[in-house]
Design a protein around this motif. Structure first.
Motif, PDB file in Angstrom:
ATOM      1  N   ILE A 164       0.753  -1.510  -0.029  1.00 31.11           N
ATOM      2  CA  ILE A 164      -0.157   0.092  -0.012  1.00 31.11           C
ATOM      3  C   ILE A 164       0.763   1.147  -0.026  1.00 31.11           C
ATOM      4  N   ARG A 165       1.748   1.192   0.923  1.00 35.95           N
ATOM      5  CA  ARG A 165       2.761   2.541   0.868  1.00 35.95           C
ATOM      6  C   ARG A 165       3.388   2.562  -0.473  1.00 35.95           C
ATOM      7  N   ASN A 166       3.857   1.353  -1.106  1.00 39.69           N
ATOM      8  CA  ASN A 166       4.474   1.811  -2.618  1.00 39.69           C
ATOM      9  C   ASN A 166       3.410   2.236  -3.393  1.00 39.69           C
ATOM     10  N   TYR A 167       2.223   1.648  -3.334  1.00 44.08           N
ATOM     11  CA  TYR A 167       1.083   2.070  -4.184  1.00 44.08           C
ATOM     12  C   TYR A 167       0.963   3.664  -4.027  1.00 44.08           C
ATOM     13  N   ARG A 168       0.978   4.089  -2.764  1.00 47.05           N
ATOM     14  CA  ARG A 168       0.559   5.603  -2.673  1.00 47.05           C
ATOM     15  C   ARG A 168       1.986   6.238  -3.248  1.00 47.05           C
ATOM     16  N   ARG A 169       2.959   5.944  -3.244  1.00 44.92           N
ATOM     17  CA  ARG A 169       4.239   6.502  -3.883  1.00 44.92           C
ATOM     18  C   ARG A 169       4.145   6.504  -5.481  1.00 44.92           C
TER      19      ARG A 169
ATOM     20  N   GLN B  56     -18.719   9.509   9.448  1.00 46.51           N
ATOM     21  CA  GLN B  56     -19.772   8.934   9.903  1.00 46.51           C
ATOM     22  C   GLN B  56     -19.647   7.542  10.233  1.00 46.51           C
ATOM     23  N   ILE B  57     -18.976   6.949   9.269  1.00 44.81           N
ATOM     24  CA  ILE B  57     -18.610   5.420   9.324  1.00 44.81           C
ATOM     25  C   ILE B  57     -17.230   5.388   8.579  1.00 44.81           C
ATOM     26  N   GLU B  58     -16.560   4.210   8.686  1.00 41.64           N
ATOM     27  CA  GLU B  58     -15.360   4.125   8.121  1.00 41.64           C
ATOM     28  C   GLU B  58     -15.218   4.234   6.547  1.00 41.64           C
ATOM     29  N   ASN B  59     -16.477   3.558   5.893  1.00 40.75           N
ATOM     30  CA  ASN B  59     -16.513   3.698   4.358  1.00 40.75           C
ATOM     31  C   ASN B  59     -16.384   5.211   3.838  1.00 40.75           C
ATOM     32  N   GLU B  60     -16.480   6.418   4.779  1.00 46.54           N
ATOM     33  CA  GLU B  60     -16.456   7.811   4.047  1.00 46.54           C
ATOM     34  C   GLU B  60     -14.922   8.076   3.870  1.00 46.54           C
ATOM     35  N   LEU B  61     -14.149   7.275   4.609  1.00 44.11           N
ATOM     36  CA  LEU B  61     -12.669   7.769   4.237  1.00 44.11           C
ATOM     37  C   LEU B  61     -12.406   7.737   2.628  1.00 44.11           C
ATOM     38  N   TYR B  62     -11.902   8.649   1.961  1.00 43.45           N
ATOM     39  CA  TYR B  62     -11.636   8.657   0.614  1.00 43.45           C
ATOM     40  C   TYR B  62     -10.140   8.384   0.243  1.00 43.45           C
ATOM     41  N   SER B  63      -9.823   7.093  -0.171  1.00 39.08           N
ATOM     42  CA  SER B  63      -8.510   6.894  -0.466  1.00 39.08           C
ATOM     43  C   SER B  63      -8.477   6.240  -1.670  1.00 39.08           C
ATOM     44  N   PRO B  64      -7.163   6.459  -2.577  1.00 35.57           N
ATOM     45  CA  PRO B  64      -7.032   5.621  -3.720  1.00 35.57           C
ATOM     46  C   PRO B  64      -6.711   4.041  -3.524  1.00 35.57           C
ATOM     47  N   ILE B  65      -6.654   3.620  -2.265  1.00 34.50           N
ATOM     48  CA  ILE B  65      -6.357   2.124  -2.151  1.00 34.50           C
ATOM     49  C   ILE B  65      -6.847   1.940  -0.638  1.00 34.50           C
ATOM     50  N   ARG B  66      -7.496   0.851  -0.458  1.00 34.28           N
ATOM     51  CA  ARG B  66      -7.990   0.448   1.068  1.00 34.28           C
ATOM     52  C   ARG B  66      -7.537  -0.965   1.329  1.00 34.28           C
ATOM     53  N   PRO B  67      -6.790  -1.261   2.360  1.00 35.24           N
ATOM     54  CA  PRO B  67      -6.545  -2.463   2.855  1.00 35.24           C
ATOM     55  C   PRO B  67      -8.160  -3.067   3.292  1.00 35.24           C
TER      56      PRO B  67
ATOM     57  N   THR C 133       3.039  12.312  -1.718  1.00 36.65           N
ATOM     58  CA  THR C 133       2.279  11.408  -2.667  1.00 36.65           C
ATOM     59  C   THR C 133       0.867  12.118  -3.104  1.00 36.65           C
ATOM     60  N   GLU C 134       0.123  12.813  -1.828  1.00 37.95           N
ATOM     61  CA  GLU C 134      -0.904  13.374  -2.345  1.00 37.95           C
ATOM     62  C   GLU C 134      -0.580  14.589  -3.381  1.00 37.95           C
ATOM     63  N   VAL C 135       0.495  15.192  -3.175  1.00 36.67           N
ATOM     64  CA  VAL C 135       0.597  16.218  -4.201  1.00 36.67           C
ATOM     65  C   VAL C 135       0.535  15.976  -5.651  1.00 36.67           C
ATOM     66  N   ASN C 136       1.450  14.868  -5.642  1.00 39.22           N
ATOM     67  CA  ASN C 136       1.756  14.207  -7.012  1.00 39.22           C
ATOM     68  C   ASN C 136       0.548  13.738  -7.724  1.00 39.22           C
ATOM     69  N   LEU C 137      -0.457  13.168  -7.118  1.00 37.62           N
ATOM     70  CA  LEU C 137      -1.673  12.466  -7.308  1.00 37.62           C
ATOM     71  C   LEU C 137      -2.581  13.687  -7.731  1.00 37.62           C
ATOM     72  N   SER C 138      -2.729  14.686  -7.000  1.00 39.25           N
ATOM     73  CA  SER C 138      -3.548  15.793  -7.228  1.00 39.25           C
ATOM     74  C   SER C 138      -3.011  16.437  -8.595  1.00 39.25           C
ATOM     75  N   THR C 139      -1.757  16.621  -8.954  1.00 40.85           N
ATOM     76  CA  THR C 139      -1.251  17.218  -9.930  1.00 40.85           C
ATOM     77  C   THR C 139      -1.507  16.499 -11.153  1.00 40.85           C
ATOM     78  N   VAL C 140      -1.203  15.424 -10.983  1.00 40.51           N
ATOM     79  CA  VAL C 140      -1.446  14.530 -12.242  1.00 40.51           C
ATOM     80  C   VAL C 140      -2.873  14.511 -12.727  1.00 40.51           C
ATOM     81  N   VAL C 141      -3.841  14.364 -11.900  1.00 38.35           N
ATOM     82  CA  VAL C 141      -5.278  14.400 -12.370  1.00 38.35           C
ATOM     83  C   VAL C 141      -5.721  15.605 -13.243  1.00 38.35           C
ATOM     84  N   VAL C 142      -5.234  16.742 -12.750  1.00 37.09           N
ATOM     85  CA  VAL C 142      -5.649  17.910 -13.584  1.00 37.09           C
ATOM     86  C   VAL C 142      -4.608  18.538 -14.554  1.00 37.09           C
ATOM     87  N   GLN C 143      -3.207  17.847 -14.749  1.00 38.31           N
ATOM     88  CA  GLN C 143      -2.409  18.188 -15.669  1.00 38.31           C
ATOM     89  C   GLN C 143      -1.424  17.246 -16.180  1.00 38.31           C
TER      90      GLN C 143
END
Length: 530
Positions: free
Chosen positions: A190-195, A300-311, A379-389
């Motif tokens: 998961i950590r490598n996936y985030r990278r 509200q519950i755990e499913n509300e967490l937005y993440s590009p990958i979940r265990p 990792t968050e910055v890289n992802l948010s950059t790629v989705v818009v440009q």
């Protein structure tokens, strides 16, 4: 538990060991594909979930997500890629055959929707558990608005067999495979996936344009260009679904969910569940006798967490995801960064399976150090950059605080992944994996081959609206699916599944013996801080 720090070359040697390689035939996949039901004119269907499709509460393969109009098709975990694709095709065919003149919207970003009140919230019946599922969605509407919840994606579930972990852990770290060591290895993945997950929207992002109704009344700093009657796009965008406009949650930006170990992940997730939110306090309590959300906490519950990958670990009745992880460890990962593939009637193509297997096995094989807050933020910055440009030829990303061009970094990854693809080819006596990798590599060398570029080229060259393109594809795919053959489940079997699911819902409703207020109180009083 100490994280193994041997080199990629050493760990690749272990992967190439025959005792390890032969276990790779046991990799399993499952797909969850979301899609809006639309009317022939391209507007959102207002009809309730079709009776012929069974109960959204209890059906194994066909359910609804946020909205009554937002279908979700689910396949069980299977080793065979062809079987998963066939099963997904079967449930799509059954659904469109039982929807009258409605169609399935073939894109991630929604069709034309006049306003958010035109998005009917999913109804799961009169049982306490059904009412809780609906109330959770009411809370999502109040917190973030329904437009965001009408976005569709594809979730790719991936698991490795126990035999793999027994061999791998023994040979890479002299550890026995058990709940804790397997969970730790999945978290390393998961950590490598985030990278590296910025690569996923680059390769598979298919939402560079949106219908104007989606941003009506919203403030955005994004420099949109307009075409057609009401389509807005960014020239280099890959996945607006994954941008701040789409399926993200700014309220969660300060949560600091920890992906270093399963225990720290569970602890940080539970802290968020129990953290009161001043922003959501305004929806606390009842309004006109009805609850407005499950609670006033950040999640509200755990499913509300937005993440590009979940265990993930399959849950039992009324069991929270963190409880399942705590008790039984990680069983699989859910990759959530995939846009719906608009060039496929079922939202995903075969080649994507083989590439994602290579990518995720690379994430297993590559050494994976623990992450601090700054590295996670990168990792968050890289992802948010790629989705818009992401297709900007000048785009630079950050790799351990060093600037690097996207294509340069991607080609380095492809070079390493090539070695992993060869191992998967050998294990399965095929060339699917290296062929898939080469096809995806071409998108790095030529960005015009990416789905986002192809869609934009069609829209701009024809001065065509996103909605018109989606409607044409929806009609084509409906005819294609109806004309296809059932492969693993026929119409009679699927009709029987629907009938049984309705009976299951009826039994659940009959067995309720406490009020909804007491049910909620009981559900949330169970300690989640142990």
């Amino acid at each position: 538990m100490q994280v193994n720090q041997t080199s990629f070359a050493e760990r690749l040697n272990v992967l190439q060991d025959q005792a390890v390689t032969q276990t790779l035939t046991g990799i399993r996949h499952g797909i969850e594909r979301e899609t809006l039901r639309i009317n022939p004119d391209g507007g959102l269907a207002q009809s309730p979930h079709q009776q012929a499709l069974g109960s959204a509460l209890t059906h194994e393969f066909i359910t609804t997500d946020f909205s009554e109009s937002l279908l979700e098709f689910i396949t069980p975990p299977e080793v065979s890629v062809q079987k998963t694709i066939g099963q997904l095709n079967d449930v799509h065919k059954f659904a469109v055959s039982n929807m009258g003149d409605e169609r399935l919207w073939p894109m991630s970003m929604p069709c034309f929707i006049e306003n958010q009140d035109a998005i009917p919230i999913a109804n799961f019946g009169s049982s306490n558990v059904g009412k809780m599922k609906t109330l959770y969605r009411v809370g999502l509407k109040n917190r973030y608005g329904s437009m965001m919840q009408a976005i569709s994606g594809v979730h790719f579930n991936f698991s490795l067999p126990d035999e793999f972990w027994q061999q791998w852990l023994d040979k890479t770290s002299a550890e026995k495979a058990n709940k804790d060591t397997i969970s730790a290895a999945y978290f390393a993945l998961i950590r490598n996936y985030r990278r590296f997950c910025w690569l996923i929207p680059y390769l598979y992002g298919a939402s560079p344009a949106i219908c104007g109704s989606f941003i009506k009344g919203k403030e955005t700093a994004l420099p949109f260009e307009k075409l057609g009657r009401g389509t807005y796009y960014l020239p280099y965008a890959t996945s607006l679904r994954m941008s701040d406009l789409g399926y993200t949650n700014n309220a969660q930006s300060g949560l600091n969910i920890c992906y270093n170990q399963v225990d720290s992940y569970i602890a940080s997730l539970r802290a968020a569940i129990n953290q009161p939110s001043s922003a959501f306090q305004k929806y606390a309590g009842k309004k006109e006798g009805e609850y407005q959300q499950l609670n006033a906490n950040v999640l509200q519950i755990e499913n509300e967490l937005y993440s590009p990958i979940r265990p993930k670990q399959p849950t039992q009745s009324l069991e929270k995801p963190s409880e399942a992880l705590d008790k039984r460890g990680v069983s699989y990962v859910e990759v959530r960064a995939l846009d719906v593939n608009p060039f496929s009637a079922i939202g995903i193509e075969e080649n994507q399976f083989y590439f994602l297997d290579v990518f995720l096995m690379y994430c297993v094989t590559k050494p994976s150090a623990l992450m601090d807050e700054q590295q996670y933020h990168e990792t968050e910055v890289n992802l948010s950059t790629v989705v818009v440009q992401g297709r900007d030829p000048e785009l630079m990303l950050l790799n351990e605080q060093q600037s690097i061009g996207l294509s340069s970094w991607a080609l380095q990854l492809f070079s390493d992944m090539h070695e992993v693809a060869l191992v998967l080819d050998q294990a399965n006596n095929t060339t699917h994996y290296s062929v898939a990798l080469e096809l995806e590599k071409q998108k790095v060398l030529d960005p015009s081959l990416t789905p986002s570029a192809k869609i934009l080229e069609q829209l701009v060259s024809q001065q065509c609206d996103n909605g018109a393109l989606g409607l044409n594809l929806a009609e084509d795919y409906k005819q294609q699916l109806i004309g296809s053959d059932y492969q693993f489940m026929n119409a009679e079997e699927l009709a029987e599944h629907a009938k049984l699911s309705i009976e299951k819902q009826r039994v659940i409703e009959q067995q309720d013996n406490i009020s909804f207020d007491d049910f909620l109180s009981s559900y949330f009083s169970v300690s989640t801080t142990d």
